[in-house]
Design a protein around this motif. Structure first.
Motif, PDB file in Angstrom:
ATOM      1  N   VAL A 128       0.850  -1.187   0.000  1.00  0.00           N
ATOM      2  CA  VAL A 128       0.000   0.000   0.000  1.00  0.00           C
ATOM      3  C   VAL A 128       0.887   1.238   0.000  1.00  0.00           C
ATOM      4  CG1 VAL A 128      -1.923   1.172   1.126  1.00  0.00           C
ATOM      5  CG2 VAL A 128      -1.658  -1.296   1.393  1.00  0.00           C
ATOM      6  N   ARG A 129       0.599   2.158  -0.867  1.00  0.00           N
ATOM      7  CA  ARG A 129       1.393   3.380  -0.961  1.00  0.00           C
ATOM      8  C   ARG A 129       1.098   4.294   0.219  1.00  0.00           C
ATOM      9  NH1 ARG A 129       2.112   7.140  -6.386  1.00  0.00           N
ATOM     10  NH2 ARG A 129       2.903   9.026  -5.365  1.00  0.00           N
ATOM     11  N   ALA A 130       2.163   4.663   0.932  1.00  0.00           N
ATOM     12  CA  ALA A 130       2.023   5.545   2.097  1.00  0.00           C
ATOM     13  C   ALA A 130       2.981   6.723   1.971  1.00  0.00           C
ATOM     14  CB  ALA A 130       2.287   4.768   3.382  1.00  0.00           C
ATOM     15  N   PHE A 131       3.130   7.239   0.773  1.00  0.00           N
ATOM     16  CA  PHE A 131       4.030   8.369   0.532  1.00  0.00           C
ATOM     17  C   PHE A 131       3.473   9.258  -0.570  1.00  0.00           C
ATOM     18  CE2 PHE A 131       5.377   5.074  -2.429  1.00  0.00           C
ATOM     19  CZ  PHE A 131       5.581   5.767  -3.609  1.00  0.00           C
ATOM     20  N   ASP A 132       3.856  10.524  -0.516  1.00  0.00           N
ATOM     21  CA  ASP A 132       3.522  11.486  -1.563  1.00  0.00           C
ATOM     22  C   ASP A 132       4.743  11.687  -2.453  1.00  0.00           C
ATOM     23  OD1 ASP A 132       0.796  12.338  -0.777  1.00  0.00           O
ATOM     24  OD2 ASP A 132       1.808  13.107   1.021  1.00  0.00           O
ATOM     25  N   ASP A 133       4.534  11.650  -3.757  1.00  0.00           N
ATOM     26  CA  ASP A 133       5.614  11.921  -4.711  1.00  0.00           C
ATOM     27  C   ASP A 133       4.970  12.272  -6.044  1.00  0.00           C
ATOM     28  OD1 ASP A 133       7.724  11.980  -6.491  1.00  0.00           O
ATOM     29  OD2 ASP A 133       8.726  10.210  -5.656  1.00  0.00           O
ATOM     30  N   GLU A 134       5.066  13.545  -6.412  1.00  0.00           N
ATOM     31  CA  GLU A 134       4.401  13.995  -7.631  1.00  0.00           C
ATOM     32  C   GLU A 134       5.022  13.388  -8.892  1.00  0.00           C
ATOM     33  OE1 GLU A 134       6.896  18.193  -8.116  1.00  0.00           O
ATOM     34  OE2 GLU A 134       4.816  18.222  -7.411  1.00  0.00           O
ATOM     35  N   ASN A 135       6.222  12.822  -8.746  1.00  0.00           N
ATOM     36  CA  ASN A 135       6.889  12.213  -9.893  1.00  0.00           C
ATOM     37  C   ASN A 135       6.437  10.770 -10.144  1.00  0.00           C
ATOM     38  OD1 ASN A 135       8.596  14.481 -10.484  1.00  0.00           O
ATOM     39  ND2 ASN A 135       9.832  13.916  -8.697  1.00  0.00           N
ATOM     40  N   VAL A 136       5.711  10.214  -9.188  1.00  0.00           N
ATOM     41  CA  VAL A 136       5.200   8.843  -9.342  1.00  0.00           C
ATOM     42  C   VAL A 136       3.683   8.922  -9.416  1.00  0.00           C
ATOM     43  CG1 VAL A 136       5.097   6.524  -8.355  1.00  0.00           C
ATOM     44  CG2 VAL A 136       7.149   7.925  -8.032  1.00  0.00           C
ATOM     45  N   THR A 137       3.132   8.627 -10.576  1.00  0.00           N
ATOM     46  CA  THR A 137       1.696   8.780 -10.787  1.00  0.00           C
ATOM     47  C   THR A 137       0.895   7.760  -9.976  1.00  0.00           C
ATOM     48  OG1 THR A 137       1.794   7.292 -12.694  1.00  0.00           O
ATOM     49  CG2 THR A 137       2.039   9.646 -13.124  1.00  0.00           C
ATOM     50  N   HIS A 138      -0.342   8.125  -9.700  1.00  0.00           N
ATOM     51  CA  HIS A 138      -1.271   7.201  -9.047  1.00  0.00           C
ATOM     52  C   HIS A 138      -2.469   7.027  -9.961  1.00  0.00           C
ATOM     53  CE1 HIS A 138      -4.183   5.481  -6.274  1.00  0.00           C
ATOM     54  NE2 HIS A 138      -3.217   5.278  -5.401  1.00  0.00           N
ATOM     55  N   VAL A 139      -2.946   5.796 -10.086  1.00  0.00           N
ATOM     56  CA  VAL A 139      -4.033   5.523 -11.033  1.00  0.00           C
ATOM     57  C   VAL A 139      -5.300   6.317 -10.723  1.00  0.00           C
ATOM     58  CG1 VAL A 139      -3.274   3.242 -11.747  1.00  0.00           C
ATOM     59  CG2 VAL A 139      -4.652   3.463  -9.686  1.00  0.00           C
ATOM     60  N   ASP A 140      -5.500   6.708  -9.450  1.00  0.00           N
ATOM     61  CA  ASP A 140      -6.687   7.471  -9.081  1.00  0.00           C
ATOM     62  C   ASP A 140      -6.388   8.951  -8.881  1.00  0.00           C
ATOM     63  OD1 ASP A 140      -8.625   5.447  -9.141  1.00  0.00           O
ATOM     64  OD2 ASP A 140      -7.922   4.662  -7.222  1.00  0.00           O
ATOM     65  N   GLY A 141      -5.150   9.365  -9.148  1.00  0.00           N
ATOM     66  CA  GLY A 141      -4.828  10.787  -9.134  1.00  0.00           C
ATOM     67  C   GLY A 141      -4.385  11.354  -7.805  1.00  0.00           C
ATOM     68  N   ASN A 142      -4.708  10.683  -6.694  1.00  0.00           N
ATOM     69  CA  ASN A 142      -4.276  11.167  -5.387  1.00  0.00           C
ATOM     70  C   ASN A 142      -4.042   9.980  -4.455  1.00  0.00           C
ATOM     71  OD1 ASN A 142      -7.143  10.685  -5.270  1.00  0.00           O
ATOM     72  ND2 ASN A 142      -7.137  11.682  -3.271  1.00  0.00           N
ATOM     73  N   ILE A 143      -3.438  10.262  -3.285  1.00  0.00           N
ATOM     74  CA  ILE A 143      -3.057   9.194  -2.354  1.00  0.00           C
ATOM     75  C   ILE A 143      -4.138   9.007  -1.295  1.00  0.00           C
ATOM     76  CG2 ILE A 143      -1.237   8.297  -0.849  1.00  0.00           C
ATOM     77  CD1 ILE A 143      -0.429   8.878  -3.784  1.00  0.00           C
ATOM     78  N   ASP A 144      -4.660   7.796  -1.221  1.00  0.00           N
ATOM     79  CA  ASP A 144      -5.651   7.433  -0.215  1.00  0.00           C
ATOM     80  C   ASP A 144      -5.489   5.931   0.048  1.00  0.00           C
ATOM     81  OD1 ASP A 144      -7.829   6.697   1.312  1.00  0.00           O
ATOM     82  OD2 ASP A 144      -9.270   7.926   0.213  1.00  0.00           O
ATOM     83  N   PRO A 145      -4.707   5.551   1.053  1.00  0.00           N
ATOM     84  CA  PRO A 145      -4.399   4.130   1.268  1.00  0.00           C
ATOM     85  C   PRO A 145      -5.615   3.256   1.539  1.00  0.00           C
ATOM     86  CG  PRO A 145      -3.614   5.474   3.105  1.00  0.00           C
ATOM     87  CD  PRO A 145      -4.004   6.406   2.028  1.00  0.00           C
ATOM     88  N   ILE A 146      -6.628   3.785   2.232  1.00  0.00           N
ATOM     89  CA  ILE A 146      -7.811   2.963   2.520  1.00  0.00           C
ATOM     90  C   ILE A 146      -8.591   2.695   1.245  1.00  0.00           C
ATOM     91  CG2 ILE A 146      -9.917   2.764   3.893  1.00  0.00           C
ATOM     92  CD1 ILE A 146      -7.179   2.700   5.421  1.00  0.00           C
ATOM     93  N   ARG A 147      -8.729   3.712   0.404  1.00  0.00           N
ATOM     94  CA  ARG A 147      -9.390   3.506  -0.894  1.00  0.00           C
ATOM     95  C   ARG A 147      -8.639   2.450  -1.705  1.00  0.00           C
ATOM     96  NH1 ARG A 147      -8.084   8.204  -4.336  1.00  0.00           N
ATOM     97  NH2 ARG A 147      -6.138   7.013  -4.307  1.00  0.00           N
TER      98      ARG A 147
END
Length: 367
Positions: A104-123
């Motif tokens: 589970v992603r628990a970090f912010d990094d604008e250089n690494v994209t997320h499929v849903d656009g933002n970080i939300d580990p529970i989602r």
């Protein structure tokens, strides 16, 4: 033992980077969805300081650790249970593993994209867990019509019982709860084992953090969220930095120890992950020790001596007579086999003996 833990996670959470670090296999780790299409299987040594101490004591010609298998499974997206993305591949591959390690992603990094656009580990966790729940519901909903008539007419008590168990599980899944959170009577396990339910497999969550937080991850809000979620289903969380572990995997032993010391930690996150995955499957270790080799062997908790002997060779199980057994702690305390025997700590165990973690064993057999 042939058991494996499957590493799963949404695209770009650090799953393949973690797998690379575990196995040093060099699986493609690209910054786009589905960089991992076919599962990569890696075998790792299970760290165990007892093996090192036995080697120091016995001084064998060679030392062989026990091993554990990890499988890197293709990234999943919402709708996988209906075939979206690589959903069909994902589900077929995950059915083949014995436990699930969810990164589970628990970090912010604008250089690494997320499929849903933002970080939300529970989602992210729920995206994967819901797809596994849907897959289990599909299995049940295909099975129930086949036994419903017999169950309603009560002409086949086995069908009645199976229907009742499956119906109970179905209701639980409809509440978006995994099967592993349910309690079952012994008789119900006979039904469950006939179905390879995905949400019944044990789950370990891995919170992947940035390097700078390796000594201060308790303040990471994402980690807190993951731990709170895992606690509700009695699952565990291992916190690691996949990037740090990848760097560590490229170093030799001395360099690794220096790097860990610089980071202010004594045990790498990967060692914790390997040990916890091993424990997750109810695996334990016994040892054989002699001048030729000291070796660790994996067995399932609760196995009896003949079955454990069979792990070495089937002839050992077929012709099992006795198992000469000394507890690891006693062997170390009394300076070896002879000292342990003189202290009365050596035992001869028979066919009904349940092998314990850390037993040092020599099997007597005749075929």
């Amino acid at each position: 033992m042939g058991l494996t833990a499957g590493i799963v996670g949404l695209p770009n959470v650090g799953k393949s980077t973690l797998f690379n670090a575990i196995t040093k296999s060099g699986a493609l780790a690209a910054n786009y969805p589905f960089a991992t299409i076919d599962p990569n299987v890696g075998v790792v040594e299970v760290p165990d300081e007892r093996l090192d101490k036995l080697t120091e004591l016995v001084k064998p010609k060679k030392t062989i650790p026990t091993i554990f298998e990890f499988t890197d499974i293709a990234g999943i997206v919402r709708g996988a249970s209906k075939g979206e993305g690589l959903g069909n591949k994902f589900l077929s591959h995950i059915r083949e593993v014995d436990a699930i390690v969810q990164v589970v992603r628990a970090f912010d990094d604008e250089n690494v994209t997320h499929v849903d656009g933002n970080i939300d580990p529970i989602r992210d966790i729920e995206t994967i867990n819901i797809e596994l729940i849907f897959a289990d519901l599909e299995v049940i909903e295909k099975r129930i019509p086949k036994i419903l008539k017999k169950a309603q007419l009560k002409v086949d008590q086995d069908s009645v019982f199976e229907y009742d168990v499956l119906n109970k599980i179905h209701k639980h899944l409809m509440d978006n709860q995994p099967i592993r959170t349910m309690k079952f009577a012994d008789s119900e396990f006979a039904v469950i084992k006939n179905f390879n339910f995905l949400t019944y497999k044990p789950m370990l969550y891995v919170a992947n953090i940035i390097e700078d937080e390796i000594n201060d991850y308790d303040s990471n809000e994402y980690v807190k969220m993951i731990k709170e979620f895992a606690a509700k289903e009695n699952s565990e969380v291992v916190v690691i930095s996949a990037k740090i572990e990848a760097e560590l995997s490229e170093l030799d032993l001395d360099e690794k120890e220096m790097f860990l010391e610089e980071l202010g930690i004594t045990v790498s996150g990967l060692e914790k992950l390997i040990v916890r995955s091993y424990d997750l499957l109810g695996l334990e270790t016994y040892f054989t020790a002699g001048p030729e080799e000291v070796r660790a062997w994996t067995f399932r908790k609760g196995m009896k001596a003949p079955a454990c002997a069979g792990i070495i060779h089937t002839d050992f199980e077929k012709g099992f007579i006795r198992a000469e057994t000394i507890k690891y702690d006693d062997l170390i305390k009394y300076g070896g086999e002879q000292g342990a025997k003189e202290a009365g700590k050596a035992r001869l165990e028979g066919k009904e003996y349940i092998v314990q973690d850390g037993d040092v064993m020599h099997f007597r057999f005749n075929v």
